[in-house]
Motif scaffolding. Structure first.
Motif, PDB file in Angstrom:
ATOM      1  N   TYR A 144      28.135  97.514  90.066  1.00 38.72           N
ATOM      2  CA  TYR A 144      28.662  98.285  91.314  1.00 38.72           C
ATOM      3  C   TYR A 144      27.824  99.397  91.624  1.00 38.72           C
ATOM      4  N   THR A 151      25.878 100.298  95.080  1.00 40.02           N
ATOM      5  CA  THR A 151      26.355 101.033  95.991  1.00 40.02           C
ATOM      6  C   THR A 151      25.873 102.616  96.148  1.00 40.02           C
ATOM      7  N   LEU A 169      39.166 103.570 101.022  1.00 43.31           N
ATOM      8  CA  LEU A 169      37.873 103.145 100.384  1.00 43.31           C
ATOM      9  C   LEU A 169      36.793 104.521 100.442  1.00 43.31           C
ATOM     10  N   ASP A 187      31.910 102.624  98.735  1.00 45.62           N
ATOM     11  CA  ASP A 187      32.761 101.270  99.102  1.00 45.62           C
ATOM     12  C   ASP A 187      32.495 100.887 100.484  1.00 45.62           C
TER      13      ASP A 187
END
Length: 402
Positions: free
Chosen positions: A49, A53, A103, A107
């Motif tokens: 992740y 990101t 978020l 995100d």
């Protein structure tokens, strides 16, 4: 044949049913790519992740969303990396997501990218379906999904967002929705510098339409004097076309001019910012020299030969598109994207990623797959999807996208 002569659009009632195989296939390919990435990263004790990101360009977009523009990094060699190089639409959307949900900005970037990638897949299907039919539309979407750098479509990068806006702008042009096309081109111009390719496509199609109307003027005047029934008001149609042309460049021009004002350098300000990243447009000289240097030793010569083959393949696909008489806006768009990608003077490893939005290049391959047997095409795409997923995981866990 006019520049906008294409197949009839499907009825609204059957749109979702028509596009469903393309979207389901695209989602399956992207899910496979993410699964392989998470397994590969876990085996290397890395966070997949985080790779998606919070690395490379994604960090720059998050900084813009958090603190606005003005952040820069001064390197030991004197280069200045300024976040003014990054266009604002993705950071704006990241900020919007963070404002209306729990978020984070990162995100939000990931969520925007996932949703935009589906919108891009739908837009690519819409364009290919309009020009070559449903089977070609499904194949075009799957080919875009299985590109070697397809993992970028799931990263908090701007490629998916840009491709979605570009594809739907092109579809709007093909269906004569000029104001929609211009508005989407404006948004694309706020997403990436290559937004000028969408602007060029809108303008080329509009000018070609004006020329076609002028040539057909005599026939229209004869129809008027003979009392034949007429179509929509041509004056209103021309007004919408002009409005679409006026809207299209406002995104790119607006941001570039704003950067010039902020830096005090006028229209050259954005070029100065890019120069700080050692990026510019030199007609491909630096890239050609980079490829030539690969032939100084045997192992690297293989990479050089691969690069030449890759560039030749891109040019070959574009040539096939010309011979197959792709609509003018598609040819203009893919031509400008390709020229800007191949002729940039830096970040040679990013060339495949920069070429990813040029989806019309895939249409000749999609058409060939669509004409073949379904089982054979499915096997080809399935094998390529597995290889692409493995390559994406290897890539992000190694050098990653520059």
């Amino acid at each position: 044949m006019t520049v906008l002569e294409t197949r009839a659009a499907p009825s609204r009632a059957g749109v979702l049913r028509r596009v469903a195989p393309a979207l389901l296939g695209y989602a399956a390919v992207r899910a496979l790519g993410l699964l392989v990435l998470f397994v590969w990263s876990a085996a290397r004790d890395k966070s997949a992740y985080t790779l998606l990101t919070a690395r490379w360009d994604a960090l720059w977009y998050v900084r813009v969303a958090e603190s606005g523009y003005g952040y820069e990094v001064r390197l030991a060699n004197g280069d200045v990396h300024s976040n003014l190089a990054f266009f604002p639409l993705l950071p704006w959307l990241e900020r919007l997501v963070a404002a209306v949900s729990p978020l984070s900005y990162a995100d939000g970037g990931f969520l925007v990218s996932l949703l935009a990638s589906l919108a891009a897949a739908w837009g690519i299907f819409a364009v290919a379906d309009r020009v070559y039919g449903r089977r070609a539309g499904v194949c075009a979407v799957l080919l875009w999904a299985v590109l070697p750098v397809g993992i970028v479509q799931s990263m908090a990068y701007s490629e998916s967002l840009f491709t979605a806006l570009a594809a739907w702008s092109l579809y709007a042009v093909l269906t004569g929705r000029w104001v929609t096309a211009g508005t989407l081109a404006l948004a694309a111009g706020l997403t990436r510098p290559v937004g000028m390719a969408v602007v060029a496509a809108v303008w080329a199609a509009a000018l070609a339409s004006f020329l076609t109307e002028r040539r057909a003027g005599t026939v229209e005047r004869e129809a008027l004097t003979s009392g034949m029934p007429q179509g929509p008001d041509p004056a209103a149609s021309r007004a919408r076309r002009v409005l679409g042309m006026a809207l299209a460049p406002l995104g790119t021009a607006g941001y570039v001019l704003w950067v010039g004002h902020r830096t005090g350098r006028g229209p050259l300000g954005y070029l100065d910012v890019q120069a700080g990243w050692r990026n510019g447009f030199d007609g491909g000289y630096a890239f050609a020299r980079f490829v030539a240097e690969k032939f100084t030793s045997f192992p690297s010569a293989l990479a050089g030969a691969g690069l030449i083959a890759g560039v030749a393949s891109v040019v070959w696909l574009y040539g096939i598109g010309v011979r197959q008489r792709q609509p003018l806006p598609l040819l203009v768009y893919s031509g400008v994207v390709t020229a800007l990608a191949l002729c940039a003077s830096s970040y040679f490893g990013s060339k495949p990623r920069l070429l990813m939005p040029a989806f019309p290049l895939l249409l000749p391959l999609a058409l060939a797959l669509a004409k073949g047997r379904t089982r054979r095409s499915a096997w080809v795409l399935g094998v390529v999807a597995v290889v692409s997923s493995a390559y994406g995981a290897f890539w992000l866990n190694g050098s990653g996208p520059p």
